[in-house]
Structure formats: structure tokens, C-alpha cells
Design an enzyme around this catalytic site. Sequence first.
Site, PDB file in Angstrom:
ATOM      1  N   GLY A 232       0.817  -1.203   0.000  1.00  0.00           N
ATOM      2  CA  GLY A 232       0.000   0.000   0.000  1.00  0.00           C
ATOM      3  C   GLY A 232       0.854   1.256   0.000  1.00  0.00           C
ATOM      4  O   GLY A 232       2.085   1.204  -0.096  1.00  0.00           O
ATOM      5  N   SER A 238       8.798   0.297  -2.357  1.00  0.00           N
ATOM      6  CA  SER A 238       9.870   0.739  -3.254  1.00  0.00           C
ATOM      7  C   SER A 238      11.241   0.502  -2.625  1.00  0.00           C
ATOM      8  O   SER A 238      12.188   0.079  -3.299  1.00  0.00           O
ATOM      9  CB  SER A 238       9.705   2.220  -3.602  1.00  0.00           C
ATOM     10  OG  SER A 238       8.555   2.419  -4.393  1.00  0.00           O
ATOM     11  N   ALA A 255      11.224   4.440 -14.352  1.00  0.00           N
ATOM     12  CA  ALA A 255      10.222   5.268 -13.678  1.00  0.00           C
ATOM     13  C   ALA A 255       9.051   5.465 -14.625  1.00  0.00           C
ATOM     14  O   ALA A 255       9.192   6.071 -15.691  1.00  0.00           O
ATOM     15  CB  ALA A 255      10.830   6.608 -13.281  1.00  0.00           C
ATOM     16  N   HIS A 273      13.436   9.337  -3.970  1.00  0.00           N
ATOM     17  CA  HIS A 273      13.787   8.048  -4.563  1.00  0.00           C
ATOM     18  C   HIS A 273      15.175   8.107  -5.190  1.00  0.00           C
ATOM     19  O   HIS A 273      15.987   7.188  -5.030  1.00  0.00           O
ATOM     20  CB  HIS A 273      12.756   7.659  -5.626  1.00  0.00           C
ATOM     21  CG  HIS A 273      11.518   7.035  -5.069  1.00  0.00           C
ATOM     22  ND1 HIS A 273      11.120   5.764  -5.377  1.00  0.00           N
ATOM     23  CD2 HIS A 273      10.597   7.509  -4.192  1.00  0.00           C
ATOM     24  CE1 HIS A 273       9.993   5.471  -4.727  1.00  0.00           C
ATOM     25  NE2 HIS A 273       9.660   6.523  -4.007  1.00  0.00           N
ATOM     26  N   ARG A 274      15.448   9.184  -5.924  1.00  0.00           N
ATOM     27  CA  ARG A 274      16.754   9.302  -6.583  1.00  0.00           C
ATOM     28  C   ARG A 274      17.883   9.385  -5.560  1.00  0.00           C
ATOM     29  O   ARG A 274      18.962   8.845  -5.773  1.00  0.00           O
ATOM     30  CB  ARG A 274      16.761  10.541  -7.472  1.00  0.00           C
ATOM     31  CG  ARG A 274      15.999  10.361  -8.781  1.00  0.00           C
ATOM     32  CD  ARG A 274      16.018  11.615  -9.598  1.00  0.00           C
ATOM     33  NE  ARG A 274      15.378  11.411 -10.893  1.00  0.00           N
ATOM     34  CZ  ARG A 274      14.955  12.380 -11.669  1.00  0.00           C
ATOM     35  NH1 ARG A 274      15.094  13.648 -11.283  1.00  0.00           N
ATOM     36  NH2 ARG A 274      14.399  12.118 -12.833  1.00  0.00           N
ATOM     37  N   ARG A 276      18.256   7.978  -2.687  1.00  0.00           N
ATOM     38  CA  ARG A 276      18.661   6.738  -2.030  1.00  0.00           C
ATOM     39  C   ARG A 276      19.125   5.668  -3.019  1.00  0.00           C
ATOM     40  O   ARG A 276      19.585   4.615  -2.602  1.00  0.00           O
ATOM     41  CB  ARG A 276      17.516   6.211  -1.159  1.00  0.00           C
ATOM     42  CG  ARG A 276      16.333   5.657  -1.921  1.00  0.00           C
ATOM     43  CD  ARG A 276      15.244   5.181  -0.983  1.00  0.00           C
ATOM     44  NE  ARG A 276      14.148   4.577  -1.701  1.00  0.00           N
ATOM     45  CZ  ARG A 276      12.879   4.801  -1.437  1.00  0.00           C
ATOM     46  NH1 ARG A 276      12.537   5.645  -0.479  1.00  0.00           N
ATOM     47  NH2 ARG A 276      11.924   4.201  -2.131  1.00  0.00           N
TER      48      ARG A 276
END
Length: 402
Positions: A232, A238, A255, A273-274, A276
Site C-alpha cells: 500500500g 519501493s 520510472a 527516490h533518486r 537513495r
Amino acid sequence: MELTLLGTGAPEGLPRPDCPCAACATALGPDARAATALLVDGALLFDLTPGAAFAAARAGRSLGGVRQVLLSHPHDGPVVEVPAGVPQPGRVPDGRELALLTGHRVRAVAMDAPGTGYALTGPDGQRLLYLPPGGAPAGLEEGTGAGEPYDMVLADVVGRPDALARLRAVGAVGPTTDVVAVHLDHDVPPGPELRRRLAVAGARAVPDGTTLTVGVYEDVPDVPRRTLVLGGARSGKSLEAERRLAAFPDVVYVATGGTRGGDGEWAARVAAHRERRPGSWRTVETCDLVPLLTDDGPPLLVDCLSLWLTDVMDAVGAWDDAEWADSGERALRERVRELTEAVRGARRIVVAVSNEVGSGIVPATASGRRYRDELGRLNAGFAQECEQVVLVVAGQAVVLRG
């Protein structure tokens, strides 16, 4: 070449002294680990740790035949007493090679953090690489076995998965390399969760006192080729998918959500996101997944299928009841069929992320219910083609298949 692991834990051991965390509280029995130390053929000791002589005795070994003691990292804390008859420990300068009378050859490998790695070749030619905690090899293009896989690698897989990625990139770790995780700390709960995380990186852990034969490959775990990670919103799906490929080089991150110009909140999500992701990963922004899945190449991470479905439903006019009834539904089914067939034939490692939305409130609109239903069908069809399917709930991964 025979290797006995006198300890497999971080320098402070596991559980850590006086640490109240959940991982330390459950690190009992075979999950309790002394600081990592390796005894090779009874003649070579990597890292002298407190209680090494007793650990050797418990494993049915003796330090009486040790001819060389090598340290891989700075040892903090109290001075470790050297057992009677054991040589004083030392370190080999980076790039230098040491030849022992026993027929073993040791070469010191430069690291990107304090410490020294050791590449060991046994009398019969088996090759082993031992890395210190928190370190990855530096200057791989200049040596360290580039292009020739080691038989065994012992490394800080949890703390530095990128070390494995670097070794794989130059061919120093191959499908038959036995990757054993050492320097294990309290970053991951011990037991099943640790085994699960290591297995997806092609690695394993063994209890303290285990003796391994270098060059025996029966226990090398198979990395699943296709994995679907469900969850969820903000469940950690991710992050789970990214962890699975952290030990592999040149990952292609697909992506499917685009940039959404002007949407500040979306831009912040993308930036997080980028931030990590490893710098060696390449990002591709597209919803054209079939060519990527049918091509050979490095591992593929698709995040996410739910946004891919939104794009396809836009393209086929699925939101309009008349278009849906006329041709939209058939067109969507065909696109999903093409995708699942591409997954079935994929030869590269694929990890895909998707939302699990069917367990919540029933959408108030017909289009919302249509999207929910189609996403459920897509997830089921994609999962059918995967060796492993994982559901992430509150950051915890539950294996549904594999």
C-alpha cells in the site's frame, strides 16, 4: 581449502552489549554472533578477536598450528590477548603479497574505507576474498581478480551491498561464487528476515563455528529472476525493491510516473527516490516496458505497474464508458497480455513494484472501481509469471511466493 568461521558478527558482536533494540533482543542461540574471525586450514587466522581460542575449541579446531595472523580493520576497545604460541597479528600493505610456507598466498586489497581486504589463494588454487566491515574494494580495474570469479567471498553484505555490485561488475563474483555474509550487526532482524534479505542478493549467513569447504557450491542461493513487490501507500515497497538490487551493478531503474511538471509534491517524491538509489544506476522514464523486458541486459527495476496501468488506461480511453465498451476493454486486455508475455520470456533480472489497492474502501466512482479491478487483474497476471511475490506491510515483507 577449509575455512572455519570462529565468529560472523560485527566488531562489537551480536547482540551488542547493553543494546535494547529488537534485533539484539532476538539474537539468541545460533543467531548470536561473536566478532568475525576466520581460521583457514588451521594455519592462517584473519582477525584475532576476544575468545578466539575458545571459539576454535568449540568448533573442534585449534589455534596451535596458526603460522600467520592478519588483521583486516582497526580493532577498538581493550587490547586482545594473543594466545600462547600464536604469532603477533599484523597487516599487509595494500597491493603487497605474502607467501606462506603452507602454500597459501595472500594479497592485500585496497579498500574505500579504513581496513584491508585479503585475496587468498590456497595450495590447490581455490580463491577466497575476505573484506573488512564497512568497506568495499577500491581500484578494481587494476586487479583484485577482475574477470576471474572467486570461489568464495566473505563480506559485509548488509552494510555494504555495493561492494558485491562492484565485484560483480568486474567478474570477480559470478553465479557459482559462494557469498557468505560476515560482520553481521543489528541492522536487520536475525533469523528468517536476515536469510531472506541475503538470499535475494545471492548471499547466505552461517552460524558461528561453521566449517566451509571453499569451492563447494551446493549452498549458493539462486537469485530469483522475476519478482513482484506489492504494498500500500508508504508501506516501504519501493525501498524493498531497491534493496533487492543494491548488490548488483548497472541497474536500469524504470520510472513510469514521469516528471509531472509543476507538481511540487511529486517532485519531492521523485527526488527522495533518486537520493537513495546508487549512483551507478541508470534511470529511464518510460511506460514502454515490453522492449525493456524482452532485451538482454543488466537488472531492471520497474516502479511502478500501477502508474503504467494509468498510462495505458488513458491511451485506450478506459475512463469513458462508451469507449470502454466499444474497444477500450479489448485494447487494455491486449496491452496487459503483451506485458505478461514479455515478463514470461524475460532473461534479465526483473523487480517490479505495484500498489495493492483492493483491500481498502470501495471507490465511489465507476472509473475508480474500474481502475481498482484492472490493477487487481494486472497484479495477478504479472505475479503468475514471477518466481517470487512479496507483500510489504508496515515496512515488513511477507513472502507470498518463492
